[in-house]
Design a protein around this motif. Structure first.
Motif, PDB file in Angstrom:
ATOM      1  N   TYR A 120      15.854   4.027   6.476  1.00 50.65           N
ATOM      2  CA  TYR A 120      15.357   4.230   5.110  1.00 50.65           C
ATOM      3  C   TYR A 120      13.837   4.054   4.985  1.00 50.65           C
ATOM      4  O   TYR A 120      13.256   4.391   3.962  1.00 50.65           O
ATOM      5  CB  TYR A 120      16.128   3.352   4.125  1.00 50.65           C
ATOM      6  CG  TYR A 120      17.515   3.903   3.923  1.00 50.65           C
ATOM      7  CD1 TYR A 120      17.757   4.849   2.930  1.00 50.65           C
ATOM      8  CD2 TYR A 120      18.552   3.569   4.779  1.00 50.65           C
ATOM      9  CE1 TYR A 120      19.007   5.411   2.773  1.00 50.65           C
ATOM     10  CE2 TYR A 120      19.807   4.139   4.631  1.00 50.65           C
ATOM     11  CZ  TYR A 120      20.034   5.061   3.627  1.00 50.65           C
ATOM     12  OH  TYR A 120      21.262   5.633   3.486  1.00 50.65           O
ATOM     13  N   ASN A 121      13.191   3.548   6.023  1.00 47.77           N
ATOM     14  CA  ASN A 121      11.725   3.456   6.057  1.00 47.77           C
ATOM     15  C   ASN A 121      11.141   2.835   4.786  1.00 47.77           C
ATOM     16  O   ASN A 121      10.099   3.264   4.310  1.00 47.77           O
ATOM     17  CB  ASN A 121      11.085   4.846   6.248  1.00 47.77           C
ATOM     18  CG  ASN A 121      11.592   5.563   7.484  1.00 47.77           C
ATOM     19  OD1 ASN A 121      12.363   6.513   7.377  1.00 47.77           O
ATOM     20  ND2 ASN A 121      11.190   5.114   8.648  1.00 47.77           N
ATOM     21  N   GLY A 122      11.810   1.839   4.245  1.00 45.62           N
ATOM     22  CA  GLY A 122      11.361   1.293   2.970  1.00 45.62           C
ATOM     23  C   GLY A 122      10.192   0.342   3.117  1.00 45.62           C
ATOM     24  O   GLY A 122       9.293   0.326   2.302  1.00 45.62           O
ATOM     25  N   SER A 123      10.193  -0.477   4.152  1.00 50.79           N
ATOM     26  CA  SER A 123       9.163  -1.486   4.355  1.00 50.79           C
ATOM     27  C   SER A 123       9.024  -2.380   3.117  1.00 50.79           C
ATOM     28  O   SER A 123       7.927  -2.618   2.633  1.00 50.79           O
ATOM     29  CB  SER A 123       7.821  -0.813   4.698  1.00 50.79           C
ATOM     30  OG  SER A 123       6.967  -1.751   5.311  1.00 50.79           O
ATOM     31  N   GLN A 124      10.152  -2.849   2.609  1.00 47.91           N
ATOM     32  CA  GLN A 124      10.153  -3.621   1.361  1.00 47.91           C
ATOM     33  C   GLN A 124      10.729  -5.019   1.523  1.00 47.91           C
ATOM     34  O   GLN A 124      10.268  -5.960   0.881  1.00 47.91           O
ATOM     35  CB  GLN A 124      11.013  -2.901   0.304  1.00 47.91           C
ATOM     36  CG  GLN A 124      10.574  -1.496  -0.012  1.00 47.91           C
ATOM     37  CD  GLN A 124      11.465  -0.836  -1.066  1.00 47.91           C
ATOM     38  OE1 GLN A 124      12.324  -1.461  -1.649  1.00 47.91           O
ATOM     39  NE2 GLN A 124      11.244   0.432  -1.291  1.00 47.91           N
TER      40      GLN A 124
ATOM     41  N   THR B 117       9.224   3.474  -2.040  1.00 48.39           N
ATOM     42  CA  THR B 117       8.063   3.719  -1.185  1.00 48.39           C
ATOM     43  C   THR B 117       8.184   5.117  -0.572  1.00 48.39           C
ATOM     44  O   THR B 117       9.246   5.743  -0.665  1.00 48.39           O
ATOM     45  CB  THR B 117       7.984   2.678  -0.048  1.00 48.39           C
ATOM     46  OG1 THR B 117       9.231   2.669   0.643  1.00 48.39           O
ATOM     47  CG2 THR B 117       7.709   1.286  -0.593  1.00 48.39           C
ATOM     48  N   ARG B 133      12.016  10.548  -1.775  1.00 49.26           N
ATOM     49  CA  ARG B 133      11.271   9.819  -0.760  1.00 49.26           C
ATOM     50  C   ARG B 133      11.630  10.321   0.625  1.00 49.26           C
ATOM     51  O   ARG B 133      12.702  10.850   0.862  1.00 49.26           O
ATOM     52  CB  ARG B 133      11.445   8.299  -0.876  1.00 49.26           C
ATOM     53  CG  ARG B 133      12.822   7.747  -1.088  1.00 49.26           C
ATOM     54  CD  ARG B 133      12.743   6.231  -1.334  1.00 49.26           C
ATOM     55  NE  ARG B 133      11.924   5.600  -0.331  1.00 49.26           N
ATOM     56  CZ  ARG B 133      12.397   5.077   0.802  1.00 49.26           C
ATOM     57  NH1 ARG B 133      13.677   5.074   1.055  1.00 49.26           N
ATOM     58  NH2 ARG B 133      11.572   4.555   1.679  1.00 49.26           N
TER      59      ARG B 133
END
Lengths: 246, 325
Positions: A120-124, B117, B133
């Motif tokens: 998901y590449n969120g980096s959150q 993001t 996204r």
């Protein structure tokens, strides 16, 4: 030193990505799952610190039972025990709430994970956990060392450079290269991993704040235009006049 | 209510990615029938802030506290949270940089907001607040509905064109939050900036020239550097090159390195393993130069040259230098 390493169970880097017929969910058919590669940097560094200073490394996954082979792999690489929060990791906020809940019960000295997951590449999650627990989050960190028993020194990547940060324990940090060199489990590790404790706990009440509605794939490229090496300079003309990128 | 955009400075100017965020913020504000305010922190030239009017920003809240010239997450969060409250901001817009994503995630907790993001589109606001996204390392897109009252968006770099809304200069208001020592416990002891040759930041660059093992050794990197210089590009490398210490890790693009999305990505002597593609597949135009006609990278390329880098690249440098700028 008590270290918590959070890992995600993600499609292998070479996987073809497909979705269900209605494009509402990821199609797991035929997909091999691995420990998120960024998380492996965190896991290996945690094990290195444990080997140097003593302590324990606990692996935490928020996920369903199909993540267990990769949790066992993390134990085989050298973690001491594992916790799986038995829940579908719906969004970053929900996952961060689960991690924060586990952390509140256990007083870890540091909470490590990868800079992002490759699905998901969120980096959150890392920054959310830090904020929920009221402790610093150093994201993304390319280096992590202990100065003494209560202080760590990290290098944090910023655009165009890096910052050197010293923080008191506890803290959250996310890993990226060259923090460590991931290890392959050896036979002894694989054998002992079978009997290491893997505790399954039910999730605490959590909220999701981002609902995934549908998925799609990018349009296919039109095909490659080849230019003869003898006339390589022609490429620059095409990039200016045809592609209009110069 | 309003839309609040956080803009980042670099050497006193506003980063290109933040101009994109400002454009996004103004366009969302138009959709919602409100105005867009920016917040800037640390050392940024005031004329650069006023020029944000071009992107449609009407007002800039500027906290010039010199302790904030370095990035200090907790302090930045406090300043932006205060600005969001003052402006009654329901949509907060960031660039998807290391700083923007970090501050966005912390604010999502503090303001009880929804965060997305890597966002590539403006929201669809009929029946929700749905943005697209980039996911699965550029191999797919996801539509996400942000369900909280406050929406926080980090815009993927180079996903939208910087617009000129043609408005006048933005007004600048001095702004500060009551920062305490506790906000600085994770402040950097030291900041080490790279020598960004030619002043082009890799993550901000419109053109990237990247080298792989096909260049045979670090002593040949002048080919990459000279072509980059002639094109005004940033330089990058593949993972093996960083692992071999031919180039520093911060130049490594790929799945476990930096993801870039420039207008033009030129790969020299890189075979194009799927892990490398994951870091560059959002580039608008991809050029591949490789002596192996079977290199998998050609399948993902827009333009290709089969040939030896040592013959081909000097010709490109010559042609690039001959371009009128």
């Amino acid at each position: 030193m008590k270290i918590l390493v959070c890992i995600s169970n993600v499609p292998d880097t070479t996987s073809k990505i497909n979705f269900s017929g209605d494009n509402k969910s990821f199609d797991k058919n035929g997909v091999q799952f691995v420990i998120n590669p960024w998380d492996e940097y965190a896991l290996t560094r945690a094990i290195e610190l444990k080997e140097a200073k003593g302590g324990t490394v606990t692996v935490l996954n928020v996920g369903e039972a199909d993540a267990e082979p990769n949790i066992r792999k993390a134990l085989a690489i050298g973690a001491d025990d594992a916790i799986r929060v038995n829940a579908d990791p719906k969004d970053a906020f929900f996952v961060a709430q689960q991690i924060a809940a586990i952390a509140r019960q256990n007083n870890y000295d540091m909470i490590l994970m990868g800079k992002e997951s490759i699905d998901y590449n969120g980096s959150q999650v890392h920054n959310m956990v830090g904020e929920m627990l009221g402790i610093p989050s150093i994201v993304p960190a390319s280096k992590l060392d202990l100065v003494d028993d209560s202080t760590a020194r990290l290098e944090r990547e910023i655009e165009g450079g890096k910052e050197v940060v010293e923080v008191k324990l506890p803290f959250v940090a996310s890993a990226q290269q060259p923090m460590s060199e991931p290890r392959i489990p050896n036979m002894r590790g694989i054998m002992t991993a079978r009997t290491k404790p893997l505790q399954v706990v039910e999730p605490v009440a959590g909220e999701t704040k981002a609902d995934y509605v549908s998925f799609s794939k990018p349009e296919k490229k039109g095909g490659v235009k080849m230019i003869d090496a003898e006339n390589a300079g022609e490429l620059i003309t095409l990039l200016r006049n045809e592609a209009k990128v110069l | 209510m309003s839309v609040l955009v956080f803009v980042e400075g670099f050497n006193g100017e506003i980063k290109k990615s933040s101009l994109e965020a400002a454009t996004y913020g103004y366009q969302v504000a138009q959709q919602l029938g409100t105005s867009a305010t920016a917040v800037a922190i640390g050392e940024v030239h005031e004329d650069a802030l006023a020029k944000l009017g071009e992107q449609g920003i009407s007002k800039v809240l500027y906290d010039a506290d010199s302790r904030l010239n370095d990035f200090v997450a907790d302090a930045y969060v406090k300043v932006i949270a205060k600005a969001a409250q003052q402006e009654n901001a329901k949509v907060l817009v960031f660039s998807n940089s290391n700083i923007g994503a970090a501050v966005g995630a912390k604010l999502a907790v503090r303001l009880n907001g929804s965060l997305a993001t890597n966002v590539t589109t403006l929201p669809k606001t009929d029946g929700g607040f749905i943005v697209t996204r980039s996911v699965f390392s550029g191999k797919a897109f996801a539509e996400v509905n942000l369900t909280s009252d406050v929406k926080i968006i980090a815009v993927k770099k180079n996903a939208l064109e910087i617009a000129n809304a043609g408005s006048g200069a933005a007004t600048i208001e001095k702004f500060s939050a009551e920062l305490t020592d506790a906000d600085f416990v994770a402040a950097p002891k030291e900041t080490i900036m790279q020598d960004t040759s030619g002043g082009v930041l890799l993550t901000e660059a419109e053109i990237v020239v990247s080298g792989g093992r096909g260049l045979k050794g670090p002593e040949n990197w002048h080919l990459v550097e000279d072509l980059a210089k002639a094109l005004g590009a940033a330089t990058a490398c593949s993972k093996p090159v960083a692992d071999l210490d031919w180039r520093p890790h911060h130049e490594h693009v790929g799945q476990t390195g930096i993801a870039v999305s420039p207008n033009l990505y030129i790969a020299i002597g890189i075979s194009g393993a799927i892990q490398h593609l994951a870091g560059v597949n959002s580039s608008k135009v991809i050029v591949v130069i490789n002596k192996d006609p079977e290199a998998p990278f050609f399948k993902a390329a827009d333009y290709g040259i089969v040939g030896d880098a040592f013959d081909v690249v000097p010709k490109l440098i010559e042609a690039a230098r001959a371009l009128d700028k």
